[in-house]
Motif scaffolding. Structure first.
Motif, PDB file in Angstrom:
ATOM      1  N   ARG A   1       0.801  -1.218   0.000  1.00 63.36           N
ATOM      2  CA  ARG A   1       0.000   0.000   0.000  1.00 63.36           C
ATOM      3  C   ARG A   1       0.837   1.272   0.000  1.00 63.36           C
ATOM      4  O   ARG A   1       0.285   2.374  -0.111  1.00 63.36           O
ATOM      5  N   ARG A   2       2.142   1.143   0.076  1.00 63.09           N
ATOM      6  CA  ARG A   2       3.005   2.323   0.030  1.00 63.09           C
ATOM      7  C   ARG A   2       3.152   2.870  -1.392  1.00 63.09           C
ATOM      8  O   ARG A   2       3.660   3.970  -1.587  1.00 63.09           O
ATOM      9  N   PHE A   3       2.742   2.108  -2.381  1.00 60.31           N
ATOM     10  CA  PHE A   3       2.872   2.537  -3.770  1.00 60.31           C
ATOM     11  C   PHE A   3       1.623   3.290  -4.227  1.00 60.31           C
ATOM     12  O   PHE A   3       0.524   3.059  -3.722  1.00 60.31           O
ATOM     13  N   ALA A   4       1.791   4.152  -5.210  1.00 61.97           N
ATOM     14  CA  ALA A   4       0.671   4.838  -5.853  1.00 61.97           C
ATOM     15  C   ALA A   4       0.540   4.327  -7.279  1.00 61.97           C
ATOM     16  O   ALA A   4       1.517   4.359  -8.033  1.00 61.97           O
ATOM     17  N   PRO A   5      -0.623   3.825  -7.672  1.00 62.26           N
ATOM     18  CA  PRO A   5      -0.793   3.349  -9.042  1.00 62.26           C
ATOM     19  C   PRO A   5      -0.651   4.492 -10.044  1.00 62.26           C
ATOM     20  O   PRO A   5      -1.158   5.590  -9.814  1.00 62.26           O
ATOM     21  N   LEU A   6       0.039   4.230 -11.133  1.00 58.99           N
ATOM     22  CA  LEU A   6       0.288   5.251 -12.148  1.00 58.99           C
ATOM     23  C   LEU A   6       0.138   4.646 -13.542  1.00 58.99           C
ATOM     24  O   LEU A   6       0.992   3.849 -13.967  1.00 58.99           O
ATOM     25  N   PRO A   7      -0.919   4.982 -14.290  1.00 59.73           N
ATOM     26  CA  PRO A   7      -1.035   4.522 -15.690  1.00 59.73           C
ATOM     27  C   PRO A   7       0.035   5.205 -16.534  1.00 59.73           C
ATOM     28  O   PRO A   7      -0.014   6.418 -16.765  1.00 59.73           O
ATOM     29  N   VAL A   8       1.011   4.451 -16.979  1.00 55.02           N
ATOM     30  CA  VAL A   8       2.233   5.057 -17.499  1.00 55.02           C
ATOM     31  C   VAL A   8       2.053   5.741 -18.846  1.00 55.02           C
ATOM     32  O   VAL A   8       2.816   6.661 -19.177  1.00 55.02           O
ATOM     33  N   LEU A   9       1.081   5.339 -19.644  1.00 51.13           N
ATOM     34  CA  LEU A   9       0.901   6.022 -20.925  1.00 51.13           C
ATOM     35  C   LEU A   9       0.243   7.389 -20.747  1.00 51.13           C
ATOM     36  O   LEU A   9       0.108   8.139 -21.716  1.00 51.13           O
ATOM     37  N   GLY A  10      -0.134   7.718 -19.514  1.00 51.85           N
ATOM     38  CA  GLY A  10      -0.590   9.068 -19.233  1.00 51.85           C
ATOM     39  C   GLY A  10       0.532  10.052 -18.981  1.00 51.85           C
ATOM     40  O   GLY A  10       0.298  11.268 -18.932  1.00 51.85           O
TER      41      GLY A  10
END
Length: 312
Positions: free
Chosen positions: A276-285
């Motif tokens: 839970r320490r990570f933040a999801p990031l859609p990389v093509l954005g």
């Protein structure tokens, strides 16, 4: 529950680690690194030709990567020779200070734990495929981070053994190793936007800040493997790194060296590391990573740029 990465945006199809699928929920177990028996497959050498070093996610590693690519196309033995020549020249070390080297996957002793073997011997079992190609590249791009991950992975194995579940710490270490990007940021508003799934703030209103107050440095080798054939929902686990304002005036090599030290130190001393320490990031954005995101409407796709449980 819908199949989202962590509790957010991205990957309606779970990301693939070679032939293994990464879990998509924060509390899901992470599969151990495959053993020699389970994952000793190789790919056709021509698969390495698919790496396009002009892509922004590959270009930071192109100087070394192009040379390795040619060696991999020439054959497995030539490829390992090239990796080991670089390892000897660079004097890199694994998690317990052993000199880094690369061995064929078949040389991993039966029943040996992958991470523990690397820590104890310095030898990284490496297959002739894209997944392990990108893993090897990270040992040179971010050697301190890789060594810190290996030290903590092997220490956890020493303490708990290899069981049917890995636990939160090893899950988090594996997610970092396989699917992380480093989100370097000197603007707390942008870090907060990423944590809060405020995609318009991060990518549209804050677009001019990219390259001046925030940036992404790829790290996860499974993520890089996926980006051979990028797709809109491809999502990374972002590790947020607060950087000084003058960071963005440094050379790329200086930025990477600073990140390597800072993140390795944090990983070594973090006693509360969970997925839970990570933040999801859609990389093509990421601005500059995909031409379609030049239109603000790109971020209107709620199947990718989701609000997430924390935002709700």
């Amino acid at each position: 529950m819908s199949p989202v990465l962590g509790d957010t945006a991205g990957d309606p199809v779970p990301p693939v680690l070679g032939g293994t699928r990464l879990p998509v929920h924060d509390d899901a177990p992470v599969p151990p690194h495959p053993s020699a028996d389970a994952r000793n497959e190789a790919v056709a050498p021509s698969a390495f030709a698919a790496i396009d070093w002009t892509q922004p996610w590959f270009s930071p590693f192109a100087r070394r990567g192009r040379r390795w690519q040619q060696a991999a196309l020439a054959g497995y033995a030539r490829y390992l020779d090239e990796l080991n020549a670089d390892a000897r020249a660079s004097a890199r070390h694994t998690g317990r200070g052993e000199p880094l080297s690369f061995i064929a996957q078949d040389d991993l002793p039966p029943g040996a734990a992958y991470e523990a073997h690397i820590a104890a011997t310095g030898c990284v079992p490496t297959r002739h495929n894209l997944h392990d190609f990108f893993n090897a590249l990270m040992w040179f791009a971010f050697p301190r981070i890789k060594a810190a991950l290996n030290a903590r992975q092997s220490a956890a194995i020493d303490a708990l053994g290899v069981g049917p579940t890995r636990g939160g710490l090893r899950d988090a270490l594996t997610l970092f190793d396989e699917n992380a990007v480093l989100f370097a940021c000197a603007d707390p508003r942008l870090s907060a936007a990423l944590r809060g799934f405020e995609w318009h703030t991060l990518f549209v209103a804050g677009r001019a800040a990219w390259g001046e107050r925030c940036e992404v440095r790829p790290f996860g080798h499974a993520l890089l493997e996926k980006l051979i054939a990028p797709y809109r929902a491809c999502t990374a686990h972002a590790w947020i790194v607060d950087v000084p304002a003058d960071y963005f005036g440094w050379s790329a090599d200086a930025r990477d060296a600073w990140l390597d030290r800072a993140v390795a130190d944090r990983l070594a001393g973090d006693d509360d590391l969970t997925p839970r320490r990570f933040a999801p990031l859609p990389v093509l954005g990421i601005p500059g990573w995909w031409t379609e995101n030049e239109a603000a409407s790109f971020y209107d796709d709620a199947t990718v740029f989701r609000r997430g449980r924390r935002a709700r």
